[in-house]
Design an enzyme around this catalytic site. Sequence first.
Site, PDB file in Angstrom:
ATOM      1  CG  ASP A   1       4.769 -31.956   2.637  1.00 19.57           C
ATOM      2  OD1 ASP A   1       5.804 -31.646   2.150  1.00 19.57           O
ATOM      3  OD2 ASP A   1       3.509 -31.358   2.207  1.00 19.57           O
TER       4      ASP A   1
ATOM      5  CG  ASP B   1       6.054 -25.760   2.098  1.00 15.70           C
ATOM      6  OD1 ASP B   1       6.287 -25.000   2.835  1.00 15.70           O
ATOM      7  OD2 ASP B   1       6.829 -26.087   0.946  1.00 15.70           O
TER       8      ASP B   1
ATOM      9  N   GLY C   1       4.578 -30.406  -3.503  1.00 15.42           N
ATOM     10  CA  GLY C   1       5.642 -31.268  -3.416  1.00 15.42           C
ATOM     11  C   GLY C   1       6.696 -31.310  -4.500  1.00 15.42           C
ATOM     12  CB  VAL C   2       6.703 -30.338  -7.892  1.00 12.87           C
ATOM     13  CG1 VAL C   2       7.563 -29.873  -9.325  1.00 12.87           C
ATOM     14  CG2 VAL C   2       5.724 -31.294  -8.272  1.00 12.87           C
TER      15      VAL C   2
ATOM     16  CE  LYS D   1      18.022 -25.915  -3.565  1.00 18.68           C
ATOM     17  NZ  LYS D   1      17.776 -27.087  -4.172  1.00 18.68           N
ATOM     18  CG  ASN D   2      12.653 -21.088   1.390  1.00 13.09           C
ATOM     19  OD1 ASN D   2      13.814 -20.423   1.395  1.00 13.09           O
ATOM     20  ND2 ASN D   2      12.117 -21.334  -0.115  1.00 13.09           N
TER      21      ASN D   2
HETATM   22  C1  BG6 Z   1       7.491 -28.067  -1.532  1.00 14.24           C
HETATM   23  C2  BG6 Z   1       6.116 -27.271  -1.883  1.00 14.24           C
HETATM   24  O1  BG6 Z   1       7.246 -28.347  -0.253  1.00 14.24           O
HETATM   25  O2  BG6 Z   1       8.550 -27.263  -1.645  1.00 14.24           O
HETATM   26  C3  BG6 Z   1       6.358 -26.962  -3.469  1.00 14.24           C
HETATM   27  O3  BG6 Z   1       5.099 -28.346  -1.936  1.00 14.24           O
HETATM   28  C4  BG6 Z   1       7.774 -26.203  -3.563  1.00 14.24           C
HETATM   29  O4  BG6 Z   1       5.227 -26.082  -3.829  1.00 14.24           O
HETATM   30  C5  BG6 Z   1       8.972 -27.086  -3.082  1.00 14.24           C
HETATM   31  O5  BG6 Z   1       7.871 -25.951  -4.912  1.00 14.24           O
HETATM   32  C6  BG6 Z   1      10.323 -26.336  -3.022  1.00 14.24           C
HETATM   33  O6  BG6 Z   1      10.027 -25.233  -2.346  1.00 14.24           O
HETATM   34  P1  BG6 Z   1      11.219 -24.219  -2.116  1.00 14.24           P
HETATM   35  O7  BG6 Z   1      10.666 -23.451  -0.762  1.00 14.24           O
HETATM   36  O8  BG6 Z   1      12.614 -24.844  -2.017  1.00 14.24           O
HETATM   37  O9  BG6 Z   1      11.243 -23.389  -3.231  1.00 14.24           O
HETATM   38 MG    MG Z   2       3.048 -30.000   0.868  1.00 16.59          MG
END
Ligand code: BG6
Ligand code: MG
Length: 213
Positions: free
Chosen positions: A9, A11, A46-47, A118-119
Amino acid sequence: MKYKAIVFDLDGVICHTDKYHYLAWKALADKLGIYFDEVINNRLRGVSRMESLEIILERNTGAPLSDEEKVKYATEKNDLYRESLMQMSTADLSDEVKDTLDKLRAMGLKLAIGSSSKNAPLILNRIGLPDYFDAISDGNNIENSKPHPEVFLKAAEYLGLEPEECLVVEDAKAGLEAAIAGGMDCAAIGDAVSSGLGTYNLATFADLLTAVE
Ligand code: BG6
Ligand code: MG
């Protein structure tokens, strides 16, 4: 060796972007007058972005938001979050994490990312690992976010391996559930340890070196 690959994972495992997610959601919740704290924030790990917003809106005591408003506020949160990401640099990748990754690779393991975000490509760029991993499965290639196993199954597929040949590393309960649903062993770190779902519990990232032996 017990595994052929490790799927990380991003983040809260490779780097601490989880704190920036929290601060951006907190700013939005405050603006909307919705109670939000770090305990609720742990449920967002993770959500996906839109599912995270739904969890925050469980505490909304004002008028329900339309779908358009939800998209607008999720975009606002993401814009603020990306401002934090733009402040990140290679200094946000700890020596412990980088050294451990290098040692795992030297042991012959393939290394992949399995993130709901997505980031993820932007973050990997900021911390200086744009081309480091053997495969990247992230929020841009999935329909279902964790606890659905899709992101990890795609990572195994991109590596050309079976799920049971991969170990997942996660700071989210939803991520451990996803790994288990995909037939993978999982190592819990940080907030995920208390769920008791990990095949291994890591006190430090470097503990992975003994877990995989
Ligand atoms: C996960 C994070 O890795 O990515 C979540 O733990 C987050 O908290 C999810 O909502 C989606 O991330 P992003 O960057 O696409 O908004
Ligand atoms: Mg995480």
